[in-house]
Motif scaffolding. Structure first.
Motif, PDB file in Angstrom:
ATOM      1  N   ASN A   1      38.391 -28.779  19.881  1.00 50.64           N
ATOM      2  CA  ASN A   1      40.732 -28.185  20.566  1.00 50.64           C
ATOM      3  C   ASN A   1      41.176 -26.792  21.027  1.00 50.64           C
ATOM      4  N   LEU A   2      40.564 -25.293  20.653  1.00 56.38           N
ATOM      5  CA  LEU A   2      40.680 -24.541  21.165  1.00 56.38           C
ATOM      6  C   LEU A   2      40.359 -25.047  22.590  1.00 56.38           C
ATOM      7  N   ILE A   3      39.149 -25.269  23.025  1.00 53.57           N
ATOM      8  CA  ILE A   3      38.716 -25.357  24.371  1.00 53.57           C
ATOM      9  C   ILE A   3      40.361 -25.989  25.310  1.00 53.57           C
ATOM     10  N   ASP A   4      40.899 -27.363  24.702  1.00 50.45           N
ATOM     11  CA  ASP A   4      41.645 -28.392  25.818  1.00 50.45           C
ATOM     12  C   ASP A   4      43.027 -26.928  25.839  1.00 50.45           C
ATOM     13  N   GLY A   5      43.599 -27.555  26.384  1.00 53.48           N
ATOM     14  CA  GLY A   5      44.559 -27.250  27.453  1.00 53.48           C
ATOM     15  C   GLY A   5      44.936 -27.169  28.798  1.00 53.48           C
ATOM     16  N   MET A   6      44.072 -27.333  29.204  1.00 55.36           N
ATOM     17  CA  MET A   6      43.793 -27.854  31.247  1.00 55.36           C
ATOM     18  C   MET A   6      43.194 -28.943  31.485  1.00 55.36           C
ATOM     19  N   ASP A   7      44.148 -29.345  32.138  1.00 50.50           N
ATOM     20  CA  ASP A   7      43.729 -30.774  32.476  1.00 50.50           C
ATOM     21  C   ASP A   7      42.164 -31.006  32.630  1.00 50.50           C
ATOM     22  N   GLY A   8      41.570 -31.525  32.173  1.00 51.34           N
ATOM     23  CA  GLY A   8      40.542 -32.496  32.248  1.00 51.34           C
ATOM     24  C   GLY A   8      39.816 -31.526  31.851  1.00 51.34           C
ATOM     25  N   LEU A   9      39.789 -30.313  31.152  1.00 50.88           N
ATOM     26  CA  LEU A   9      38.196 -29.094  30.235  1.00 50.88           C
ATOM     27  C   LEU A   9      38.210 -30.274  29.426  1.00 50.88           C
TER      28      LEU A   9
ATOM     29  N   SER B   1      44.057 -15.744  23.836  1.00 52.28           N
ATOM     30  CA  SER B   1      43.192 -16.390  23.691  1.00 52.28           C
ATOM     31  C   SER B   1      43.865 -17.951  23.825  1.00 52.28           C
ATOM     32  N   PRO B   2      42.953 -18.736  23.760  1.00 50.45           N
ATOM     33  CA  PRO B   2      41.542 -18.830  23.529  1.00 50.45           C
ATOM     34  C   PRO B   2      41.101 -17.981  24.733  1.00 50.45           C
ATOM     35  N   ILE B   3      39.900 -18.163  25.259  1.00 44.35           N
ATOM     36  CA  ILE B   3      39.448 -17.333  26.583  1.00 44.35           C
ATOM     37  C   ILE B   3      39.777 -18.137  27.654  1.00 44.35           C
ATOM     38  N   GLN B   4      40.589 -19.358  28.216  1.00 44.85           N
ATOM     39  CA  GLN B   4      40.430 -19.865  29.485  1.00 44.85           C
ATOM     40  C   GLN B   4      41.437 -19.481  29.824  1.00 44.85           C
ATOM     41  N   HIS B   5      42.599 -19.285  29.182  1.00 45.22           N
ATOM     42  CA  HIS B   5      44.145 -18.838  29.237  1.00 45.22           C
ATOM     43  C   HIS B   5      44.364 -17.735  29.661  1.00 45.22           C
TER      44      HIS B   5
ATOM     45  N   ILE C   1      39.139 -22.486  36.976  1.00 45.30           N
ATOM     46  CA  ILE C   1      38.828 -22.579  35.680  1.00 45.30           C
ATOM     47  C   ILE C   1      38.111 -23.997  35.075  1.00 45.30           C
ATOM     48  N   VAL C   2      38.558 -24.642  34.879  1.00 43.44           N
ATOM     49  CA  VAL C   2      38.538 -25.883  34.758  1.00 43.44           C
ATOM     50  C   VAL C   2      36.689 -26.061  34.885  1.00 43.44           C
ATOM     51  N   ILE C   3      36.937 -25.880  36.521  1.00 46.90           N
ATOM     52  CA  ILE C   3      35.680 -26.698  37.208  1.00 46.90           C
ATOM     53  C   ILE C   3      34.101 -25.581  36.813  1.00 46.90           C
ATOM     54  N   ARG C   4      34.958 -24.130  37.118  1.00 54.50           N
ATOM     55  CA  ARG C   4      33.535 -23.187  36.083  1.00 54.50           C
ATOM     56  C   ARG C   4      33.507 -23.161  35.474  1.00 54.50           C
ATOM     57  N   PHE C   5      33.869 -23.750  34.603  1.00 55.49           N
ATOM     58  CA  PHE C   5      33.616 -23.724  32.666  1.00 55.49           C
ATOM     59  C   PHE C   5      32.881 -25.052  32.685  1.00 55.49           C
ATOM     60  N   TRP C   6      33.015 -26.105  33.281  1.00 61.89           N
ATOM     61  CA  TRP C   6      32.050 -27.170  33.686  1.00 61.89           C
ATOM     62  C   TRP C   6      30.654 -27.148  34.126  1.00 61.89           C
ATOM     63  N   ILE C   7      30.621 -25.893  34.898  1.00 58.71           N
ATOM     64  CA  ILE C   7      29.721 -25.120  35.803  1.00 58.71           C
ATOM     65  C   ILE C   7      28.604 -24.927  34.477  1.00 58.71           C
ATOM     66  N   ILE C   8      29.506 -23.836  33.566  1.00 61.15           N
ATOM     67  CA  ILE C   8      29.233 -22.920  32.600  1.00 61.15           C
ATOM     68  C   ILE C   8      28.403 -24.355  31.562  1.00 61.15           C
ATOM     69  N   GLY C   9      29.604 -24.467  31.107  1.00 65.56           N
ATOM     70  CA  GLY C   9      28.854 -26.648  30.112  1.00 65.56           C
ATOM     71  C   GLY C   9      27.943 -27.245  30.803  1.00 65.56           C
ATOM     72  N   GLY C  10      27.917 -27.461  31.511  1.00 62.98           N
ATOM     73  CA  GLY C  10      26.811 -27.898  32.223  1.00 62.98           C
ATOM     74  C   GLY C  10      25.444 -27.699  32.260  1.00 62.98           C
TER      75      GLY C  10
END
Length: 358
Positions: A177-185, A315-319, A331-340
């Motif tokens: 829920n917290l990592i939500d808030g940006m398109d596709g994240l 916060s959360p960190i993406q904001h 932000i979304v793509i870089r977080f996807w990379i980290i998540g992957g």
């Protein structure tokens, strides 16, 4: 493997088709997302249909159940319990989303009410998970703390296990829920995590003590069924992501975030990889940690100096990165990379642990 592929394919097609239909329905009903006043960069998203997680949950559940129907085998207790977490927490999130929209402000269920709902669903899951043994005496969950498998000497007992399971479900669902808030994240991150658990469950099935009996085999009750469900969830999230990518036509909402987070925790518990979830779901951990650190530091500095301070701009960190001027898509793509990378690391650790037995 046919049922796994079938569940994934059906869930993907259903999600791709159902999501835009749900978006149009919610748009006609005026069920759009309210935006917090302290997030001016997101005001352009005001009114975008939300509760899109209902499409993800429906697509994954139907894909999973139809895969069983066509393969001629019924769902397992483990799969049904994880599905219960997905749907049960999805209902709690749906109520939260609906109240936010109908009250026309970014406030849904009261914190206490939301916590009660999450607690009821998680406790029912935990109690049943250690009370449904199969013919070999294996229950869907174990009262041992697990990493890549149960850790000897770290048995919690039934009551403490329920508390542990409640913590895991609450932390993971709130993390998504917290990592939500940006398109596709959140949808993209969940796709990666469920894909990781598909690989883990397939490997556990291939190396199950019930079939292989080799050194290092896994005492997991229903790994094949968990693989079907995890693949269905990954595919449903991927189908939703097609419509949720920037600029999003629909948001996943608390409906999807709480439901998917609960399913992730359920997969970790039933696959005996509880502590490994810290790695595989590292982005969810980071989101939770950033909020805890922000609030803790704010209160501590206010008490010690009289002037509250913050670690992050928000916060959360993406904001935090959004307020630093990073474009949302970056932000979304870089977080996807980290998540992957984290999912790959978790799966790699899982496989490396098995190699120690060979």
């Amino acid at each position: 493997m046919k049922a796994i592929m079938l569940g994934g394919a059906l869930s993907l097609v259903l999600s791709l088709a159902l999501t835009p239909a749900v978006a149009r329905f919610f748009l006609r009903k005026g069920l759009g997302q309210p935006i917090h006043d302290d997030m001016p960069m997101h005001q352009v998203k005001q009114g975008t249909p939300t509760m899109g997680g209902s499409a993800v949950i429906a697509a994954a559940a139907v894909g999973y159940l139809v895969a069983h129907l066509l393969s001629g085998a019924g769902p397992s207790a483990s799969g049904v319990l994880v599905l219960f977490l997905l749907v049960g927490l999805g209902v709690v999130g749906f109520l939260d989303d609906y109240l936010k929209i109908t009250r026309e402000r970014n406030l849904g269920l009261r914190g206490r009410t939301k916590l009660i709902g999450q607690t009821l669903v998680a406790v029912v899951f935990a109690v049943l998970a250690v009370r449904l043994p199969d013919a070999d005496g294996l229950t869907p969950a174990s009262t041992f703390v697990s990493f890549m498998r149960d850790l000897p000497g770290l048995q919690l007992g039934a009551v403490v296990f329920v508390v542990w399971a409640l913590f895991m479900v609450s932390a993971t669902s709130n993390g998504v829920n917290l990592i939500d808030g940006m398109d596709g994240l959140s949808a993209g991150t969940c796709t990666l995590v469920f894909a990781g658990y598909t690989i883990i469950s397939v490997w556990q099935f291939k190396q199950s003590c019930a079939t292989a009996g080799l050194p290092g085999c896994y005492h997991v009750r229903d790994p094949y069924d968990l693989a079907i469900l995890a693949c269905s969830l990954a595919a449903a999230c991927a189908g939703f992501l097609w419509w949720n990518a920037n600029p999003a036509r629909i948001f996943i909402g608390d409906t999807g975030a709480l439901g998917l987070g609960g399913a992730i925790a359920g997969l970790a518990i039933t696959s005996r990889t509880e502590l490994l979830l810290v790695v595989i779901g590292g982005l969810f951990v980071a989101a939770n940690a950033s909020v805890i650190l922000q609030r803790g530091y704010f209160k501590l500095t206010r008490r010690l100096t009289g002037t509250p301070r913050r670690i992050f701009l928000n916060s959360p960190i993406q904001h935090h990165f959004a307020l630093k001027g990073w474009p949302e898509i970056t932000i979304v793509i870089r977080f996807w990379i980290i998540g992957g990378i984290l999912v790959a690391a978790g799966v790699g650790m899982f496989y490396a642990e098995w190699l120690t037995y060979s």
